[in-house]
Design an enzyme around this catalytic site. Structure first.
Site, short mmCIF file in Angstrom:
data_model
loop_
_atom_site.label_atom_id
_atom_site.label_comp_id
_atom_site.label_asym_id
_atom_site.label_seq_id
_atom_site.Cartn_x
_atom_site.Cartn_y
_atom_site.Cartn_z
N HIS A 32 0.83 -1.21 0.00
CA HIS A 32 0.00 0.00 0.00
C HIS A 32 0.86 1.25 0.00
O HIS A 32 2.05 1.22 0.30
CB HIS A 32 -0.94 0.01 1.21
CG HIS A 32 -0.25 0.09 2.53
ND1 HIS A 32 0.39 -0.99 3.10
CD2 HIS A 32 -0.09 1.12 3.41
CE1 HIS A 32 0.91 -0.65 4.26
NE2 HIS A 32 0.64 0.64 4.48
N ASP A 52 0.58 4.94 1.91
CA ASP A 52 -0.18 5.51 3.03
C ASP A 52 -1.18 6.57 2.56
O ASP A 52 -0.83 7.47 1.80
CB ASP A 52 0.78 6.15 4.05
CG ASP A 52 1.59 5.10 4.80
OD1 ASP A 52 1.10 3.97 4.97
OD2 ASP A 52 2.72 5.43 5.22
N HIS A 72 4.66 -0.07 0.30
CA HIS A 72 5.39 -0.81 1.33
C HIS A 72 4.51 -1.89 1.94
O HIS A 72 3.28 -1.88 1.78
CB HIS A 72 5.95 0.12 2.41
CG HIS A 72 4.92 0.93 3.13
ND1 HIS A 72 4.34 2.06 2.59
CD2 HIS A 72 4.36 0.79 4.37
CE1 HIS A 72 3.48 2.58 3.44
NE2 HIS A 72 3.46 1.83 4.53
N ARG A 81 4.78 6.72 13.59
CA ARG A 81 4.86 7.24 12.23
C ARG A 81 4.27 8.64 12.14
O ARG A 81 3.17 8.90 12.62
CB ARG A 81 4.09 6.33 11.27
CG ARG A 81 4.25 6.68 9.79
CD ARG A 81 3.31 5.87 8.93
NE ARG A 81 1.95 6.42 8.93
CZ ARG A 81 0.87 5.75 8.52
NH1 ARG A 81 0.99 4.49 8.13
NH2 ARG A 81 -0.31 6.32 8.55
#
Length: 302
Positions: A117, A119, A278, A293
Protein backbone atom coordinates in the site's frame (compact mmCIF):
# COMPACT_ATOMS: atom_id res chain seq x y z
CA UNK A 1 13.05 27.58 -7.83
CA UNK A 2 11.65 24.84 -5.59
CA UNK A 3 13.61 23.39 -2.66
CA UNK A 4 13.85 20.08 -4.49
CA UNK A 5 15.25 21.70 -7.61
CA UNK A 6 17.98 23.47 -5.63
CA UNK A 7 19.36 20.33 -3.99
CA UNK A 8 22.15 18.21 -5.44
CA UNK A 9 21.33 14.70 -6.61
CA UNK A 10 23.42 11.88 -5.10
CA UNK A 11 24.71 9.20 -7.46
CA UNK A 12 26.94 6.82 -5.53
CA UNK A 13 28.77 6.50 -2.23
CA UNK A 14 32.11 7.60 -3.72
CA UNK A 15 30.61 10.54 -5.60
CA UNK A 16 28.68 11.56 -2.50
CA UNK A 17 31.96 12.00 -0.60
CA UNK A 18 33.53 13.97 -3.45
CA UNK A 19 30.53 16.34 -3.65
CA UNK A 20 30.76 17.17 0.07
CA UNK A 21 27.30 16.10 1.05
CA UNK A 22 26.39 16.91 4.67
CA UNK A 23 25.83 13.17 5.27
CA UNK A 24 26.93 9.84 3.78
CA UNK A 25 24.76 7.79 1.42
CA UNK A 26 25.08 4.06 0.76
CA UNK A 27 22.72 2.63 -1.83
CA UNK A 28 20.73 -0.37 -0.56
CA UNK A 29 19.68 -2.08 -3.82
CA UNK A 30 19.96 -1.16 -7.50
CA UNK A 31 16.23 -0.38 -7.57
CA UNK A 32 15.44 1.50 -4.38
CA UNK A 33 16.65 2.61 -0.97
CA UNK A 34 19.71 4.11 0.69
CA UNK A 35 21.30 4.12 4.14
CA UNK A 36 22.11 7.62 5.34
CA UNK A 37 24.84 8.13 7.96
CA UNK A 38 26.68 10.91 9.78
CA UNK A 39 23.50 12.79 10.57
CA UNK A 40 21.62 13.41 13.84
CA UNK A 41 17.89 13.72 13.18
CA UNK A 42 17.33 15.01 16.70
CA UNK A 43 18.87 18.32 15.65
CA UNK A 44 16.96 20.83 13.52
CA UNK A 45 17.92 20.46 9.85
CA UNK A 46 19.72 23.45 8.38
CA UNK A 47 18.77 24.46 4.86
CA UNK A 48 21.58 22.64 2.96
CA UNK A 49 20.92 19.40 4.86
CA UNK A 50 17.16 19.68 4.39
CA UNK A 51 17.56 20.27 0.65
CA UNK A 52 20.01 17.39 0.29
CA UNK A 53 17.75 15.00 2.20
CA UNK A 54 14.75 15.95 0.10
CA UNK A 55 16.66 15.33 -3.11
CA UNK A 56 18.02 12.03 -1.79
CA UNK A 57 14.48 11.01 -0.95
CA UNK A 58 13.31 11.74 -4.48
CA UNK A 59 16.19 9.75 -5.98
CA UNK A 60 16.29 6.72 -3.66
CA UNK A 61 12.61 6.83 -2.62
CA UNK A 62 13.26 5.46 0.88
CA UNK A 63 16.04 6.50 3.26
CA UNK A 64 17.20 4.49 6.30
CA UNK A 65 18.82 6.03 9.38
CA UNK A 66 20.25 3.95 12.25
CA UNK A 67 20.69 5.01 15.90
CA UNK A 68 18.23 7.90 15.93
CA UNK A 69 16.85 8.10 19.47
CA UNK A 70 14.14 10.66 18.71
CA UNK A 71 11.64 11.85 21.28
CA UNK A 72 8.05 12.08 19.99
CA UNK A 73 8.41 15.88 19.89
CA UNK A 74 11.61 15.60 17.82
CA UNK A 75 9.91 13.11 15.50
CA UNK A 76 7.08 15.58 14.89
CA UNK A 77 9.51 18.45 14.37
CA UNK A 78 11.45 16.41 11.79
CA UNK A 79 8.27 15.65 9.88
CA UNK A 80 7.12 19.27 9.94
CA UNK A 81 10.42 20.32 8.34
CA UNK A 82 9.14 18.63 5.17
CA UNK A 83 5.53 19.81 5.29
CA UNK A 84 2.28 19.85 7.20
CA UNK A 85 1.49 16.61 9.08
CA UNK A 86 -1.82 14.78 8.93
CA UNK A 87 -3.85 13.34 11.78
CA UNK A 88 -5.12 9.85 10.92
CA UNK A 89 -8.88 9.39 11.41
CA UNK A 90 -8.76 5.71 12.45
CA UNK A 91 -5.36 4.49 13.67
CA UNK A 92 -4.25 4.95 17.32
CA UNK A 93 -2.41 8.21 17.99
CA UNK A 94 0.18 9.36 20.50
CA UNK A 95 -1.61 10.99 23.47
CA UNK A 96 0.53 14.14 23.37
CA UNK A 97 1.25 14.29 19.66
CA UNK A 98 -1.80 13.39 17.54
CA UNK A 99 0.31 13.68 14.37
CA UNK A 100 2.07 10.45 15.40
CA UNK A 101 0.37 7.16 14.60
CA UNK A 102 1.32 4.43 17.10
CA UNK A 103 1.62 0.81 15.94
CA UNK A 104 1.70 -1.21 19.16
CA UNK A 105 1.68 -4.94 18.37
CA UNK A 106 2.08 -7.83 20.82
CA UNK A 107 0.53 -11.13 21.82
CA UNK A 108 -2.62 -9.08 22.54
CA UNK A 109 -2.82 -7.47 19.11
CA UNK A 110 -1.60 -8.88 15.81
CA UNK A 111 -0.30 -6.66 13.04
CA UNK A 112 -2.50 -6.20 9.96
CA UNK A 113 -0.31 -4.10 7.67
CA UNK A 114 0.84 -7.04 5.55
CA UNK A 115 -0.51 -5.78 2.25
CA UNK A 116 1.23 -3.58 -0.31
CA UNK A 117 0.00 0.00 0.00
CA UNK A 118 0.78 3.69 -0.16
CA UNK A 119 -0.18 5.51 3.03
CA UNK A 120 -3.52 7.35 2.87
CA UNK A 121 -3.90 7.08 -0.91
CA UNK A 122 -7.63 7.28 -0.05
CA UNK A 123 -7.33 11.00 0.71
CA UNK A 124 -8.22 13.60 -1.90
CA UNK A 125 -4.71 14.98 -1.22
CA UNK A 126 -2.62 11.90 -0.31
CA UNK A 127 0.68 11.78 1.53
CA UNK A 128 3.99 13.13 0.29
CA UNK A 129 5.96 10.91 2.65
CA UNK A 130 6.09 9.01 5.93
CA UNK A 131 8.70 8.91 8.68
CA UNK A 132 8.58 5.73 10.76
CA UNK A 133 10.71 5.03 13.85
CA UNK A 134 11.15 1.67 15.55
CA UNK A 135 10.65 2.09 19.30
CA UNK A 136 10.83 -1.61 20.18
CA UNK A 137 11.57 -4.39 17.71
CA UNK A 138 11.05 -8.16 17.85
CA UNK A 139 14.28 -10.17 18.22
CA UNK A 140 13.77 -11.42 14.69
CA UNK A 141 11.21 -10.74 11.99
CA UNK A 142 8.97 -7.73 11.50
CA UNK A 143 10.86 -6.43 8.46
CA UNK A 144 9.35 -3.90 6.05
CA UNK A 145 9.53 -4.05 2.24
CA UNK A 146 9.40 -1.00 -0.04
CA UNK A 147 8.76 -1.01 -3.79
CA UNK A 148 9.86 1.41 -6.50
CA UNK A 149 6.59 2.15 -8.33
CA UNK A 150 8.32 4.30 -10.94
CA UNK A 151 10.29 1.22 -11.98
CA UNK A 152 7.15 -0.90 -11.78
CA UNK A 153 5.49 1.42 -14.30
CA UNK A 154 8.58 1.77 -16.50
CA UNK A 155 8.88 -2.01 -16.93
CA UNK A 156 5.24 -2.55 -17.92
CA UNK A 157 4.69 -3.83 -21.48
CA UNK A 158 3.82 -1.13 -23.98
CA UNK A 159 0.32 -2.47 -24.64
CA UNK A 160 -0.48 -2.32 -20.92
CA UNK A 161 0.78 1.26 -20.69
CA UNK A 162 -1.50 2.15 -23.59
CA UNK A 163 -4.51 0.67 -21.77
CA UNK A 164 -3.75 2.79 -18.70
CA UNK A 165 -3.83 6.14 -20.50
CA UNK A 166 -6.61 8.26 -19.04
CA UNK A 167 -7.68 5.52 -16.62
CA UNK A 168 -8.86 6.56 -13.16
CA UNK A 169 -9.04 4.44 -10.00
CA UNK A 170 -11.16 4.70 -6.86
CA UNK A 171 -9.39 4.70 -3.47
CA UNK A 172 -11.30 4.03 -0.26
CA UNK A 173 -10.23 3.58 3.38
CA UNK A 174 -13.30 1.66 4.59
CA UNK A 175 -12.71 -1.76 2.97
CA UNK A 176 -9.49 -2.11 5.01
CA UNK A 177 -10.25 -0.08 8.15
CA UNK A 178 -14.01 -0.54 8.37
CA UNK A 179 -13.84 -3.97 10.00
CA UNK A 180 -12.31 -2.44 13.14
CA UNK A 181 -15.04 0.21 13.46
CA UNK A 182 -18.51 0.11 14.93
CA UNK A 183 -21.44 0.84 12.57
CA UNK A 184 -21.71 4.32 14.05
CA UNK A 185 -17.98 4.95 13.58
CA UNK A 186 -18.17 3.77 9.97
CA UNK A 187 -20.90 6.30 9.24
CA UNK A 188 -18.87 9.09 10.84
CA UNK A 189 -15.61 8.13 9.13
CA UNK A 190 -17.34 7.78 5.77
CA UNK A 191 -18.94 11.23 6.09
CA UNK A 192 -15.53 12.80 6.60
CA UNK A 193 -13.59 10.55 4.21
CA UNK A 194 -15.52 9.75 1.04
CA UNK A 195 -13.98 7.51 -1.61
CA UNK A 196 -11.80 9.47 -4.04
CA UNK A 197 -10.58 9.08 -7.60
CA UNK A 198 -6.94 9.35 -8.71
CA UNK A 199 -5.11 8.69 -11.99
CA UNK A 200 -3.85 5.12 -12.32
CA UNK A 201 -0.58 6.59 -13.57
CA UNK A 202 0.43 9.80 -11.80
CA UNK A 203 3.37 12.12 -12.43
CA UNK A 204 5.78 12.82 -9.59
CA UNK A 205 5.57 16.58 -8.97
CA UNK A 206 9.31 16.92 -8.25
CA UNK A 207 11.07 14.32 -10.41
CA UNK A 208 8.63 14.15 -13.33
CA UNK A 209 8.64 10.33 -13.17
CA UNK A 210 5.56 8.38 -14.20
CA UNK A 211 4.31 6.29 -11.26
CA UNK A 212 1.92 3.36 -11.00
CA UNK A 213 -0.53 4.64 -8.37
CA UNK A 214 -2.89 1.80 -7.46
CA UNK A 215 -2.51 -0.43 -4.40
CA UNK A 216 -4.30 -3.51 -3.17
CA UNK A 217 -5.06 -2.05 0.28
CA UNK A 218 -7.08 0.96 -0.82
CA UNK A 219 -7.81 0.81 -4.57
CA UNK A 220 -11.20 -0.81 -5.10
CA UNK A 221 -11.92 -0.47 -8.84
CA UNK A 222 -11.49 1.69 -11.92
CA UNK A 223 -13.80 4.68 -12.20
CA UNK A 224 -13.98 4.85 -16.01
CA UNK A 225 -12.97 1.43 -17.33
CA UNK A 226 -16.01 1.02 -19.60
CA UNK A 227 -15.45 4.46 -21.07
CA UNK A 228 -11.81 3.71 -21.86
CA UNK A 229 -12.00 0.03 -22.82
CA UNK A 230 -15.34 -0.05 -24.62
CA UNK A 231 -18.35 -2.23 -23.81
CA UNK A 232 -19.03 -5.83 -24.94
CA UNK A 233 -20.88 -7.84 -22.29
CA UNK A 234 -21.36 -6.91 -18.66
CA UNK A 235 -19.53 -9.97 -17.34
CA UNK A 236 -16.78 -9.63 -19.93
CA UNK A 237 -16.21 -5.99 -19.00
CA UNK A 238 -16.08 -6.62 -15.26
CA UNK A 239 -13.75 -9.62 -15.54
CA UNK A 240 -11.41 -7.69 -17.81
CA UNK A 241 -11.37 -4.80 -15.34
CA UNK A 242 -10.64 -7.11 -12.41
CA UNK A 243 -7.90 -8.91 -14.33
CA UNK A 244 -6.17 -5.65 -15.22
CA UNK A 245 -6.39 -4.30 -11.67
CA UNK A 246 -5.03 -7.52 -10.18
CA UNK A 247 -2.23 -7.52 -12.75
CA UNK A 248 -1.25 -4.01 -11.67
CA UNK A 249 -1.39 -4.98 -7.99
CA UNK A 250 1.01 -7.87 -8.64
CA UNK A 251 3.72 -5.55 -9.96
CA UNK A 252 4.58 -4.56 -6.38
CA UNK A 253 5.47 -8.18 -5.56
CA UNK A 254 8.46 -8.31 -7.95
CA UNK A 255 11.66 -8.62 -5.87
CA UNK A 256 13.58 -6.72 -8.55
CA UNK A 257 11.70 -3.54 -7.58
CA UNK A 258 12.12 -3.95 -3.81
CA UNK A 259 14.28 -3.29 -0.78
CA UNK A 260 13.79 -4.99 2.60
CA UNK A 261 14.78 -3.43 5.92
CA UNK A 262 15.63 -5.33 9.09
CA UNK A 263 14.59 -3.01 11.88
CA UNK A 264 16.62 -2.20 14.96
CA UNK A 265 15.54 0.00 17.85
CA UNK A 266 15.82 3.70 16.89
CA UNK A 267 16.02 2.98 13.19
CA UNK A 268 14.12 5.58 11.16
CA UNK A 269 12.77 5.03 7.65
CA UNK A 270 11.67 8.02 5.56
CA UNK A 271 9.89 7.17 2.32
CA UNK A 272 8.14 8.91 -0.55
CA UNK A 273 4.51 7.72 -0.62
CA UNK A 274 4.05 9.09 -4.12
CA UNK A 275 6.61 6.74 -5.67
CA UNK A 276 6.59 3.69 -3.38
CA UNK A 277 4.46 0.97 -1.89
CA UNK A 278 5.39 -0.81 1.33
CA UNK A 279 4.51 -4.01 3.16
CA UNK A 280 5.04 -4.79 6.86
CA UNK A 281 5.90 -8.48 7.22
CA UNK A 282 3.75 -10.07 9.96
CA UNK A 283 6.01 -12.96 10.97
CA UNK A 284 6.87 -11.93 14.53
CA UNK A 285 3.71 -12.74 16.55
CA UNK A 286 3.56 -12.92 19.59
CA UNK A 287 6.64 -10.69 19.98
CA UNK A 288 6.33 -6.96 20.62
CA UNK A 289 6.79 -4.52 17.72
CA UNK A 290 6.19 -0.86 18.57
CA UNK A 291 6.55 1.87 15.97
CA UNK A 292 5.62 5.55 15.55
CA UNK A 293 4.86 7.24 12.23
CA UNK A 294 4.51 10.84 11.10
CA UNK A 295 2.84 11.32 7.71
CA UNK A 296 3.48 14.43 5.62
CA UNK A 297 0.62 15.82 3.53
CA UNK A 298 1.40 15.90 -0.19
CA UNK A 299 -0.32 17.06 -3.34
CA UNK A 300 -3.28 16.11 -5.50
CA UNK A 301 -2.19 13.39 -7.98
CA UNK A 302 -2.10 14.35 -11.64
Amino acid sequence: MSHAAQAIEPRSSSQTAQEHWPFTVRQATPAIGAYVGDIDLREPLDEPTYLALRRALIRYKVLFFRDQDLTPAQHVALGKRFGKLEVHPVLPRHPDHPELVVFDKSDQKRGRENIFHSDVSWREVPSMGSILRCVECPPTGGDTIWVNMALAYEKLPGDIKARLEGLLAVHDLLPLFGAALSPEQRVSVRAQNPAVTHPVVRTHPESGEKLLFVNEAFTTHFANYAEIAGYRFGFDLKLAEMDLLQYLFRQAAAPEYQVRLKWEANTVAFWDNRSTHHYAVQDYYPAVRRMMRATIIGDRPV
